[in-house]
Design a protein around this motif. Structure first.
Motif, PDB file in Angstrom:
ATOM      1  N   ARG A   1      -8.088  -1.034  -2.357  1.00  0.00           N
ATOM      2  CA  ARG A   1      -8.738   0.079  -3.067  1.00  0.00           C
ATOM      3  C   ARG A   1      -9.700  -0.348  -4.264  1.00  0.00           C
ATOM      4  O   ARG A   1      -9.258  -1.137  -4.898  1.00  0.00           O
ATOM      5  CB  ARG A   1      -7.465   0.935  -3.588  1.00  0.00           C
ATOM      6  CG  ARG A   1      -7.888   2.405  -3.667  1.00  0.00           C
ATOM      7  CD  ARG A   1      -6.606   3.235  -3.842  1.00  0.00           C
ATOM      8  NE  ARG A   1      -5.950   3.550  -2.606  1.00  0.00           N
ATOM      9  CZ  ARG A   1      -5.095   4.734  -2.711  1.00  0.00           C
ATOM     10  NH1 ARG A   1      -4.696   4.972  -3.573  1.00  0.00           N
ATOM     11  NH2 ARG A   1      -4.242   4.879  -1.515  1.00  0.00           N
TER      12      ARG A   1
ATOM     13  N   GLN B   1      -5.963  10.378  -3.628  1.00  0.00           N
ATOM     14  CA  GLN B   1      -5.855   9.691  -2.402  1.00  0.00           C
ATOM     15  C   GLN B   1      -6.818   9.596  -1.572  1.00  0.00           C
ATOM     16  O   GLN B   1      -7.446   8.509  -0.840  1.00  0.00           O
ATOM     17  CB  GLN B   1      -4.648  10.107  -1.594  1.00  0.00           C
ATOM     18  CG  GLN B   1      -4.122   9.455  -0.291  1.00  0.00           C
ATOM     19  CD  GLN B   1      -3.263  10.222   0.228  1.00  0.00           C
ATOM     20  OE1 GLN B   1      -2.311  11.293  -0.051  1.00  0.00           O
ATOM     21  NE2 GLN B   1      -2.904   9.874   1.989  1.00  0.00           N
ATOM     22  N   THR B   2      -7.577  10.685  -1.164  1.00  0.00           N
ATOM     23  CA  THR B   2      -8.720  10.675   0.004  1.00  0.00           C
ATOM     24  C   THR B   2     -10.036  10.799  -0.838  1.00  0.00           C
ATOM     25  O   THR B   2     -11.171  11.344  -0.502  1.00  0.00           O
ATOM     26  CB  THR B   2      -8.472  11.973   0.750  1.00  0.00           C
ATOM     27  OG1 THR B   2      -7.996  12.950   0.080  1.00  0.00           O
ATOM     28  CG2 THR B   2      -7.616  11.636   1.962  1.00  0.00           C
TER      29      THR B   2
ATOM     30  N   ARG C   1       0.959  -1.224  -0.112  1.00  0.00           N
ATOM     31  CA  ARG C   1       0.046   0.039   0.080  1.00  0.00           C
ATOM     32  C   ARG C   1       0.972   1.159   0.074  1.00  0.00           C
ATOM     33  O   ARG C   1       1.865   1.072   0.233  1.00  0.00           O
ATOM     34  CB  ARG C   1      -0.964  -0.086   1.078  1.00  0.00           C
ATOM     35  CG  ARG C   1      -0.129   0.316   2.305  1.00  0.00           C
ATOM     36  CD  ARG C   1      -1.009   0.038   3.604  1.00  0.00           C
ATOM     37  NE  ARG C   1      -2.170   0.997   3.518  1.00  0.00           N
ATOM     38  CZ  ARG C   1      -2.211   2.149   4.128  1.00  0.00           C
ATOM     39  NH1 ARG C   1      -1.006   2.528   4.998  1.00  0.00           N
ATOM     40  NH2 ARG C   1      -3.215   3.110   3.930  1.00  0.00           N
ATOM     41  N   PRO C   2       0.330   2.304  -0.614  1.00  0.00           N
ATOM     42  CA  PRO C   2       0.816   3.527  -0.520  1.00  0.00           C
ATOM     43  C   PRO C   2       1.044   3.978   1.030  1.00  0.00           C
ATOM     44  O   PRO C   2       0.069   3.815   1.733  1.00  0.00           O
ATOM     45  CB  PRO C   2       0.187   4.473  -1.308  1.00  0.00           C
ATOM     46  CG  PRO C   2      -0.763   3.740  -2.016  1.00  0.00           C
ATOM     47  CD  PRO C   2      -0.967   2.557  -1.138  1.00  0.00           C
TER      48      PRO C   2
ATOM     49  N   PHE D   1       3.640  13.726 -16.209  1.00  0.00           N
ATOM     50  CA  PHE D   1       3.493  12.286 -16.194  1.00  0.00           C
ATOM     51  C   PHE D   1       1.994  12.208 -16.956  1.00  0.00           C
ATOM     52  O   PHE D   1       1.611  11.047 -17.198  1.00  0.00           O
ATOM     53  CB  PHE D   1       3.060  11.801 -14.644  1.00  0.00           C
ATOM     54  CG  PHE D   1       1.913  12.468 -13.895  1.00  0.00           C
ATOM     55  CD1 PHE D   1       0.755  12.023 -14.203  1.00  0.00           C
ATOM     56  CD2 PHE D   1       2.319  13.434 -12.977  1.00  0.00           C
ATOM     57  CE1 PHE D   1      -0.272  12.655 -13.241  1.00  0.00           C
ATOM     58  CE2 PHE D   1       1.494  14.071 -12.269  1.00  0.00           C
ATOM     59  CZ  PHE D   1       0.217  13.603 -12.516  1.00  0.00           C
TER      60      PHE D   1
ATOM     61  N   GLY E   1       1.699   9.984   3.004  1.00  0.00           N
ATOM     62  CA  GLY E   1       1.268  10.844   2.011  1.00  0.00           C
ATOM     63  C   GLY E   1       1.405  10.435   0.514  1.00  0.00           C
ATOM     64  O   GLY E   1       1.797  11.227  -0.327  1.00  0.00           O
ATOM     65  N   GLU E   2       1.363   9.046   0.275  1.00  0.00           N
ATOM     66  CA  GLU E   2       1.582   8.417  -0.782  1.00  0.00           C
ATOM     67  C   GLU E   2       2.894   8.520  -1.721  1.00  0.00           C
ATOM     68  O   GLU E   2       3.013   8.590  -2.721  1.00  0.00           O
ATOM     69  CB  GLU E   2       0.193   8.987  -1.965  1.00  0.00           C
ATOM     70  CG  GLU E   2      -1.027   8.765  -1.200  1.00  0.00           C
ATOM     71  CD  GLU E   2      -1.867   7.690  -1.724  1.00  0.00           C
ATOM     72  OE1 GLU E   2      -1.200   6.928  -2.626  1.00  0.00           O
ATOM     73  OE2 GLU E   2      -2.665   7.388  -1.389  1.00  0.00           O
ATOM     74  N   SER E   3       3.992   8.936  -0.874  1.00  0.00           N
ATOM     75  CA  SER E   3       5.260   9.178  -1.388  1.00  0.00           C
ATOM     76  C   SER E   3       6.132   7.982  -1.435  1.00  0.00           C
ATOM     77  O   SER E   3       6.837   7.886  -2.165  1.00  0.00           O
ATOM     78  CB  SER E   3       6.054  10.011  -0.482  1.00  0.00           C
ATOM     79  OG  SER E   3       6.015  10.086   0.784  1.00  0.00           O
ATOM     80  N   LEU E   4       5.614   7.132  -0.647  1.00  0.00           N
ATOM     81  CA  LEU E   4       5.996   5.691  -0.416  1.00  0.00           C
ATOM     82  C   LEU E   4       5.337   4.489  -0.627  1.00  0.00           C
ATOM     83  O   LEU E   4       3.889   4.656  -0.474  1.00  0.00           O
ATOM     84  CB  LEU E   4       6.546   5.471   1.066  1.00  0.00           C
ATOM     85  CG  LEU E   4       7.936   6.458   1.719  1.00  0.00           C
ATOM     86  CD1 LEU E   4       7.933   6.159   3.189  1.00  0.00           C
ATOM     87  CD2 LEU E   4       9.045   6.379   0.901  1.00  0.00           C
TER      88      LEU E   4
ATOM     89  N   ARG F   1      -2.557  12.393  -8.312  1.00  0.00           N
ATOM     90  CA  ARG F   1      -1.869  11.584  -9.465  1.00  0.00           C
ATOM     91  C   ARG F   1      -2.101  10.092  -8.856  1.00  0.00           C
ATOM     92  O   ARG F   1      -2.583   9.325  -9.776  1.00  0.00           O
ATOM     93  CB  ARG F   1      -0.241  11.912  -9.415  1.00  0.00           C
ATOM     94  CG  ARG F   1       0.326  10.937 -10.380  1.00  0.00           C
ATOM     95  CD  ARG F   1       2.006  11.421 -10.376  1.00  0.00           C
ATOM     96  NE  ARG F   1       2.864  10.159 -10.442  1.00  0.00           N
ATOM     97  CZ  ARG F   1       4.027  10.163 -10.102  1.00  0.00           C
ATOM     98  NH1 ARG F   1       4.492  11.560  -9.932  1.00  0.00           N
ATOM     99  NH2 ARG F   1       4.586   9.321  -9.890  1.00  0.00           N
ATOM    100  N   VAL F   2      -2.081   9.858  -7.689  1.00  0.00           N
ATOM    101  CA  VAL F   2      -2.305   8.122  -7.444  1.00  0.00           C
ATOM    102  C   VAL F   2      -3.395   8.113  -7.655  1.00  0.00           C
ATOM    103  O   VAL F   2      -3.858   6.775  -7.779  1.00  0.00           O
ATOM    104  CB  VAL F   2      -1.824   8.010  -5.857  1.00  0.00           C
ATOM    105  CG1 VAL F   2      -0.343   8.211  -5.586  1.00  0.00           C
ATOM    106  CG2 VAL F   2      -2.767   8.846  -5.137  1.00  0.00           C
TER     107      VAL F   2
END
Ligand SMILES: Cc1cc2nc3c(=O)[nH]c(=O)nc-3n(C[C@H](O)[C@H](O)[C@H](O)COP(=O)(O)OP(=O)(O)OC[C@H]3O[C@@H](n4cnc5c(N)ncnc54)[C@H](O)[C@@H]3O)c2cc1C
Ligand SMILES: Nc1ncnc2c1ncn2[C@@H]1O[C@H](COP(=O)(O)O)[C@@H](O)[C@H]1O
Lengths: 269, 353
Positions: free
Chosen positions: B179, B279-280, B155-156, B324, B159-162, B301-302
């Motif tokens: 998800r 994300q949210t 999972r990300p 992107f 804050g979705e950076s990892l 973006r995610v």
């Protein structure tokens, strides 16, 4: 929680150094706090905020005071380190027991670092009370809480007897950015030891009678095996940039035509 | 007897219609079960839902365990919790893996079940796999060891950076929510055969503490972001709520299109939360995603990076989205959108001729 928008406290390998990371109130918890303050205004209830974290997490309680919270409890103990959601919920439910009587527990929907949305329901399970997650509206009368929760494409109307745990949706209420006291004034007030002791209580696992085997690494059924940075895709975008926007749109359409994307199929004839 | 070694999926239905997440979860469960050399079991809960059992098999389940009871007509945390626990008790041995949706139901129910069972749960996964894990921790000697064929819940995070691989090797079931819109459903196979078990469960006073008065799902008026073929999204660059007029106008060119938005536009009160991508908000994967005045922050973006074709309009040539997206137009969206609309309509007409 650590401030995920700040660069402070992020190690070169991308992991978080929670001791160094800047601390802030989880943005989702602002909605929970705002709902709690609404209930307080309507009923004369008192709002106690609970934070679990290393000593600097007291900053988060002070931020909550600025918004109008009455009391704060900081649960801090080295043995809590690396708690997953189950261990966190266990520890927080012990704080609730320690506080004694309560009617409504509000949590944020999720944290922005963990982002699991699990801690709230797991506290409710430990306390054996009902929960309403994704709650948008609520009203309380005669110890009955009527709530509305979001579901995909709609909502559910729910009725439940107090006590109950609510996780507050971030669409529940637009955030009211005004603070009731400015930060400097709150900090000044808390410099007086009697005021500090009256409003903030710092507790350890021993104070609240929690079993250390059920918290931290020992009490966590999950572990983070490996993390990696989400690689920057990119470089492949074809960008049209020039004198006139008409030209750019024309060039884009030319690409779409020749690249066989079949987007014609999707256009209303 | 149902097979307790199967990978289990808690199916999601609303008033008798299967929800999008369920075939996706079955697809993910099949992938995992093939690696483990077992099958897939679905738990189906509700009232008057038995006909759905067959459909779960067509989607790829080997076994379906059904609890059909009037108390399960509307989703409610405590009755559904009782039902899932009832099935797990009926199985005797806990299944290796239980998957649920990262939906408003899954995220309500899964944490309670995991806490009841005192087992691990990983939220909002975007990938699953099976593999080995060696735990070396010194703090907890009782936990060290090498574990084979466990669930990798990916999972990300932060804050979705990892991305993080989360493991719970010590106890079954290993639980996770996935998800929506990310896992691949299998093609429907109406000739597939499977076994259906009906079981019952006793509800007690405590399970009925939470009363659901009604559930409303306005399917016609609902914003079906995850089902749309084309999404035209607006961001803070629109400058105000009226800007969504331009977004809607461009969306109207397409057959199956929906209006999306960035969180900043939603937080500004310009459009409802149901439109939020990211994300949210919702994770989407349309054939075409057009972004007007959106910078392309990682959290946005995610939610949309897997769209088949991304076209972005942004006046800032350095905006991250222009790295992107597939195509980018640098310029004012208020100039570009009407031109795009005209050009697309022309393209549609050429096709007809
Ligand atoms: C925990 C967390 C969760 C989040 N979840 C989400 C989420 O789910 N979804 C989401 O979207 N965001 C999310 N965010 C917020 C995210 O970080 C960004 O703040 C947000 O996506 C920015 O929205 P935006 O691109 O519309 O606004 P901005 O970043 O302000 O960008 C506006 C863009 O419009 C361009 N622009 C301005 N005027 C024009 C014009 N006339 N013509 C063309 N271009 C113009 C600008 O150049 C700029 O690039 C989240 C943040 C956090 C911390
Ligand atoms: N360390 C903590 N201290 C206090 N509250 C927490 C803590 N961790 C989680 N919570 C609460 O649980 C909610 C959900 O968190 P999470 O399950 O981590 O996404 C948060 O919005 C908080 O209200």
């Amino acid at each position: 929680m650590p401030d995920t928008s700040s660069k402070a406290g992020v190690n070169p390998d991308g992991t978080i150094d929670r001791a160094r990371a800047k601390r802030m109130l989880n943005p989702f918890d602002r909605y929970a706090l705002q709902k709690a303050l609404e209930i307080k205004r309507g009923s004369g209830a008192e709002v106690t905020c609970v934070a679990m974290g290393p000593p600097p997490a007291v900053e988060v309680l002070i931020e909550a005071f600025e918004h109008g919270a009455d009391y704060g409890i900081l649960l801090t103990d080295k043995r809590l380190a690396a708690s997953d959601t189950l261990a966190t919920a266990y520890a927080l439910h012990k704080v609730v027991h320690y506080l004694g009587d309560f009617d409504v527990i509000l949590t944020g929907l999720q944290t922005t670092d963990g982002d699991t949305a699990q801690v709230g329901p797991q506290i409710a399970e430990r306390l054996n009370i009902p929960q309403i997650t994704y709650c948008e509206h609520l009203s309380i009368s005669d110890r009955i809480l009527k709530g509305q929760r979001i579901v995909e494409g709609g909502n559910q109307e729910i009725e439940v007897h107090l006590p109950v745990l609510i996780t507050v949706a971030n669409s529940a209420t637009p955030l009211d950015y005004k603070r009731f006291a400015d930060g400097a004034a709150v900090k000044e007030l808390l410099r007086r030891p009697e005021e500090r002791d009256r409003r903030i209580k710092t507790v350890s696992l021993d104070t609240i009678g929690a079993n250390p085997n059920r918290t931290g690494l020992l009490g966590s059924p999950t572990v983070v095996g490996k993390t990696w940075k989400i690689g920057d895709v990119g470089g492949s975008c074809i960008v049209f940039k020039g004198e006139s926007i008409e030209r750019e749109v024309d060039e884009l359409m030319e690409h779409l035509r020749t690249n066989g994307r079949n987007i014609e199929e999707l256009i209303n004839a | 007897m149902p097979n307790p070694n199967n990978v289990a999926v808690v199916a999601e239905q609303f008033h008798g219609s299967l929800q999008q997440i369920t075939p996706e979860l079955i697809g993910a469960a099949r992938f995992l079960s093939e690696k483990l050399g077992t099958g897939v079991s679905c738990f189906l809960l509700g009232h008057e839902i038995t006909p759905l059992a067959e459909r779960l098999i067509h989607h790829g389940a080997d076994e379906v365990i059904v609890i059909d009871a009037p108390q399960l007509k509307e989703y409610a945390t405590l009755t559904y919790k009782r039902a899932v626990i009832g099935i797990l008790e009926h199985l005797g041995t806990p299944p290796p893996i239980v998957l649920m949706g990262s939906t408003t139901i899954g995220r309500d129910l899964a944490p309670r079940i995991a806490a009841y069972l005192e087992t691990g749960l990983t939220a909002d996964c975007t990938e699953f796999d099976i593999g080995d894990y060696e735990h070396k921790g010194k703090a907890d000697p009782s936990k060290t060891g090498t574990f084979k064929n466990i669930l990798y819940a990916i999972r990300p995070s932060f804050g979705e950076s990892l991305k993080a691989r989360i493991l719970g090797p010590w106890k079954n079931p290993q639980m996770a929510t996935a998800r929506i819109g990310v896992m691949q459903a299998l093609p429907i196979d109406a000739s597939r055969k499977g076994v259906i078990y009906n079981i019952s469960v006793n509800f007690n006073e405590e399970d009925l503490r939470l009363k659901v008065i009604k559930t409303v799902r306005d399917v016609s008026g609902a914003v079906n972001l995850t089902g749309a073929k084309v999404i035209v999204s607006g961001g803070y660059g629109l400058g105000g709520p009226d800007g969504f007029g331009v977004v809607r106008d461009l969306a109207s060119v397409f057959k199956n299109s929906v209006v999306g938005a960035s969180r900043r536009a939603v937080d500004s009160g310009w459009i409802g939360y149901a439109h939020q991508v990211g994300q949210t908000g919702k994770t989407v994967r349309p054939d075409i995603y057009i972004a007007l005045g959106i910078s392309g922050a990682i959290q946005h973006r995610v939610g949309m990076a897997n769209s088949k074709l991304i076209i972005a309009v942004n006046k800032d040539a350095d905006a991250p989205i222009l790295k992107f997206a597939h195509y980018g137009i640098v310029g004012d969206l208020y100039q570009a959108a009407p031109l795009l609309k005209k050009a697309l309509i022309k393209m549609g007409k050429e096709k007809v001729q």
